[in-house]
Design an enzyme around this catalytic site. Structure first.
Site, PDB file in Angstrom:
ATOM      1  N   GLY A  18       7.165  30.742  67.146  1.00  0.00           N
ATOM      2  CA  GLY A  18       7.921  31.929  66.777  1.00  0.00           C
ATOM      3  C   GLY A  18       8.853  32.393  67.882  1.00  0.00           C
ATOM      4  O   GLY A  18       8.411  32.691  68.995  1.00  0.00           O
ATOM      5  N   GLY A  20      10.648  35.164  68.063  1.00  0.00           N
ATOM      6  CA  GLY A  20      10.970  36.580  67.992  1.00  0.00           C
ATOM      7  C   GLY A  20      10.626  37.286  69.292  1.00  0.00           C
ATOM      8  O   GLY A  20      10.510  36.667  70.353  1.00  0.00           O
ATOM      9  N   PHE A  21      10.427  38.599  69.216  1.00  0.00           N
ATOM     10  CA  PHE A  21      10.152  39.381  70.413  1.00  0.00           C
ATOM     11  C   PHE A  21       8.917  38.889  71.164  1.00  0.00           C
ATOM     12  O   PHE A  21       8.936  38.720  72.379  1.00  0.00           O
ATOM     13  CB  PHE A  21       9.961  40.860  70.041  1.00  0.00           C
ATOM     14  CG  PHE A  21      11.221  41.536  69.577  1.00  0.00           C
ATOM     15  CD1 PHE A  21      12.291  41.700  70.430  1.00  0.00           C
ATOM     16  CD2 PHE A  21      11.324  42.019  68.284  1.00  0.00           C
ATOM     17  CE1 PHE A  21      13.451  42.332  70.016  1.00  0.00           C
ATOM     18  CE2 PHE A  21      12.479  42.646  67.849  1.00  0.00           C
ATOM     19  CZ  PHE A  21      13.542  42.812  68.716  1.00  0.00           C
ATOM     20  N   GLY A  22       7.819  38.651  70.428  1.00  0.00           N
ATOM     21  CA  GLY A  22       6.582  38.245  71.076  1.00  0.00           C
ATOM     22  C   GLY A  22       6.661  36.863  71.678  1.00  0.00           C
ATOM     23  O   GLY A  22       6.223  36.637  72.815  1.00  0.00           O
ATOM     24  N   GLU A 175      17.570  54.381  58.427  1.00  0.00           N
ATOM     25  CA  GLU A 175      18.775  53.869  59.077  1.00  0.00           C
ATOM     26  C   GLU A 175      19.709  53.214  58.065  1.00  0.00           C
ATOM     27  O   GLU A 175      20.937  53.387  58.137  1.00  0.00           O
ATOM     28  CB  GLU A 175      18.381  52.880  60.171  1.00  0.00           C
ATOM     29  CG  GLU A 175      17.706  53.559  61.352  1.00  0.00           C
ATOM     30  CD  GLU A 175      17.276  52.610  62.441  1.00  0.00           C
ATOM     31  OE1 GLU A 175      17.126  53.071  63.588  1.00  0.00           O
ATOM     32  OE2 GLU A 175      17.079  51.413  62.143  1.00  0.00           O
ATOM     33  N   ASP A 309       3.287  41.398  64.981  1.00  0.00           N
ATOM     34  CA  ASP A 309       2.810  41.850  63.681  1.00  0.00           C
ATOM     35  C   ASP A 309       1.832  40.891  63.034  1.00  0.00           C
ATOM     36  O   ASP A 309       1.008  41.295  62.211  1.00  0.00           O
ATOM     37  CB  ASP A 309       3.997  42.081  62.733  1.00  0.00           C
ATOM     38  CG  ASP A 309       4.868  43.251  63.171  1.00  0.00           C
ATOM     39  OD1 ASP A 309       4.370  44.108  63.918  1.00  0.00           O
ATOM     40  OD2 ASP A 309       6.042  43.302  62.770  1.00  0.00           O
ATOM     41  N   ALA A 319       9.032  46.579  67.735  1.00  0.00           N
ATOM     42  CA  ALA A 319       9.265  45.527  68.724  1.00  0.00           C
ATOM     43  C   ALA A 319       8.328  45.598  69.919  1.00  0.00           C
ATOM     44  O   ALA A 319       7.848  44.564  70.402  1.00  0.00           O
ATOM     45  CB  ALA A 319      10.724  45.587  69.194  1.00  0.00           C
ATOM     46  N   GLN A 320       8.052  46.800  70.438  1.00  0.00           N
ATOM     47  CA  GLN A 320       7.308  46.906  71.684  1.00  0.00           C
ATOM     48  C   GLN A 320       5.908  46.281  71.643  1.00  0.00           C
ATOM     49  O   GLN A 320       5.520  45.592  72.594  1.00  0.00           O
ATOM     50  CB  GLN A 320       7.227  48.367  72.115  1.00  0.00           C
ATOM     51  CG  GLN A 320       8.377  48.809  72.997  1.00  0.00           C
ATOM     52  CD  GLN A 320       8.491  47.976  74.265  1.00  0.00           C
ATOM     53  OE1 GLN A 320       7.517  47.687  74.946  1.00  0.00           O
ATOM     54  NE2 GLN A 320       9.703  47.571  74.577  1.00  0.00           N
TER      55      GLN A 320
END
Length: 421
Positions: A18, A20-22, A175, A309, A319-320
């Site tokens: 993955g 992504g962020f992680g 948003e 997640d 995200a954090q």
């Protein structure tokens, strides 16, 4: 050292699933470790998901929020990238099975593949609503919305009205609804002179009696009020019963059903782990998330970690937690390599924020600081520009957003899309 490293006489291999962020956080924090890191993702790029709604509303180009994963791993001497689709994880042989490629052995594994939309079994939702989790999602939403406005302006099919329904009053839904209202209020009078803004409807549907659940009540009320002042039809306490290709059937607070016309239904509520993760042989629990121990190792698999997640750690789905989880997984691998015990993951809440529209946002920090309005918006803008991957992306996003901010609505600055089929 595991059997793979010992038998093949090479440095331990850490495979990260993955981009992504992680996953990127794990790769970054292993950069100085005595390991070889391989990042695997089915796409060749990472997407900055917090700004995808700007792509969906014509504020940014898709390239402004994406970054090549191979360019990312090239920053680190011990990292490489492989574009492939994972089909399984053989924890006995310690290898990742890939579609059309040979299995990849690992000594340590970090799973951070993210999640997908949860449609909660609502009739027609999966077929007719569109989430905004990928670049392609955002492009599809953008093209369909702009095409519907164009069709309404030309009275195609005899209709001079169009309506977009956003399902979900969390940060993404707020948003998206706010950006659509800004587009409607600013672009329509300038670019579509035969179409009145009262003929373009933006509806936000939320099952709870408030928007922005993670925020304090006064910020929730402020956000709902600001959306309504921008012309968004905010429907609180309203649940979706069915989604069709051109409408959303809802149940109002009074118990009556109502059909809301919708040329585009944006699904911004609920997430779940992708069903394919459950077939990988890793233990999963609620929502299909991978079951983890306090140190984020997968239950029964001390050399496999999950972050973000997809890990069932009960953390906010932003995200954090993914970034901090990826970093923590990398640190635990370093501990294991050094023969040290692993440590419990502790999430540090840095706050949350959501933009409502031009010069307007809400920010809530863990120390009790609450910001709203233009100062909140400047905080939101600065953080998101800093967090974007790559200098080119930061400059491009800043130029696009600044041009839109200073010229709007005197000139309509929207990213050009293609007519939706």
């Amino acid at each position: 050292m595991s059997q793979h490293a010992a038998q093949e006489n090479h440095r331990p291999r850490v495979v990260v699933l993955g981009g992504g962020f992680g996953g990127m956080a794990a790769v970054k924090h292993l950069r100085n470790a005595d390991v070889d890191v391989l990042l695997i993702d089915r796409r060749s790029y990472t997407t900055f998901q917090p700004l995808l709604y700007q792509v969906a509303t014509g504020g940014l180009n898709p390239g402004d929020v994406t970054f090549a994963l191979r360019a990312f791993t090239s920053r680190y001497d011990n990292a490489d990238f492989l574009r492939a689709t994972v089909t399984g994880v053989d924890t006995t042989e310690q290898q990742v099975e890939l579609e059309g490629l040979d299995p990849v052995p690992y000594d340590f594994l970090v799973v951070s593949v993210g999640v997908t939309a949860n449609f909660f079994g609502i009739e027609g939702a999966q077929e007719n609503a569109r989430p905004i989790y990928t670049r392609q999602d955002a492009i599809t939403v953008r093209d369909r919305i702009f095409t519907s406005i164009e069709n309404a302006a030309q009275a195609r099919s005899g209709k001079r009205e169009t309506s977009v329904v956003v399902v979900g009053g969390g940060p993404t839904g707020v948003e998206m609804a706010g950006a659509l209202a800004e587009l409607r209020n600013g672009a329509v009078p300038v670019a579509f002179r035969t179409l009145g803004i009262d003929q373009v409807h933006i509806v936000l549907v939320e099952m709870l009696d408030h928007v922005l659940s993670p925020f304090a009540p006064n910020l929730q009320e402020y956000a709902a009020r600001e959306l309504r002042e921008r012309g968004v039809d905010v429907r609180l306490g309203t649940s979706v019963q069915q989604v069709t290709p051109d409408a959303v059937v809802v149940k109002r607070p009074d118990g009556e059903q109502e059909t809301i016309p919708s040329v585009m239904t944006v699904w911004a509520t609920g997430i779940t782990a992708g069903p394919v993760v459950g077939s990988w042989g890793l233990p999963t629990g609620k929502g299909g998330a991978i079951e983890v121990q306090p140190d984020l190792s997968v239950k029964g698999l001390p050399n496999v970690f999950a972050a973000g997640d997809v890990a069932g750690a009960g953390l906010p789905q932003v995200a954090q937690p993914a970034i901090q989880g990826g970093k923590h997984a990398a640190q635990q691998i370093k501990h294991l390599l050094a023969g040290e015990p692993t440590t419990k993951f502790s999430y540090f809440d840095k706050g949350t924020m959501a933009t409502i529209g031009r010069s307007d946002a809400v920010v809530q920090l863990p120390v009790g600081v609450k910001l709203r309005g233009s100062i909140g918006w400047l905080s939101w803008l600065g953080l998101h520009l800093i967090e974007l991957m790559g200098g080119r992306n930061r400059v491009a996003a800043m130029v696009n957003l600044a041009t839109r901010y200073y010229s709007w609505p005197r000139s309509v600055n929207v990213v050009v899309g293609d007519p939706a089929e």
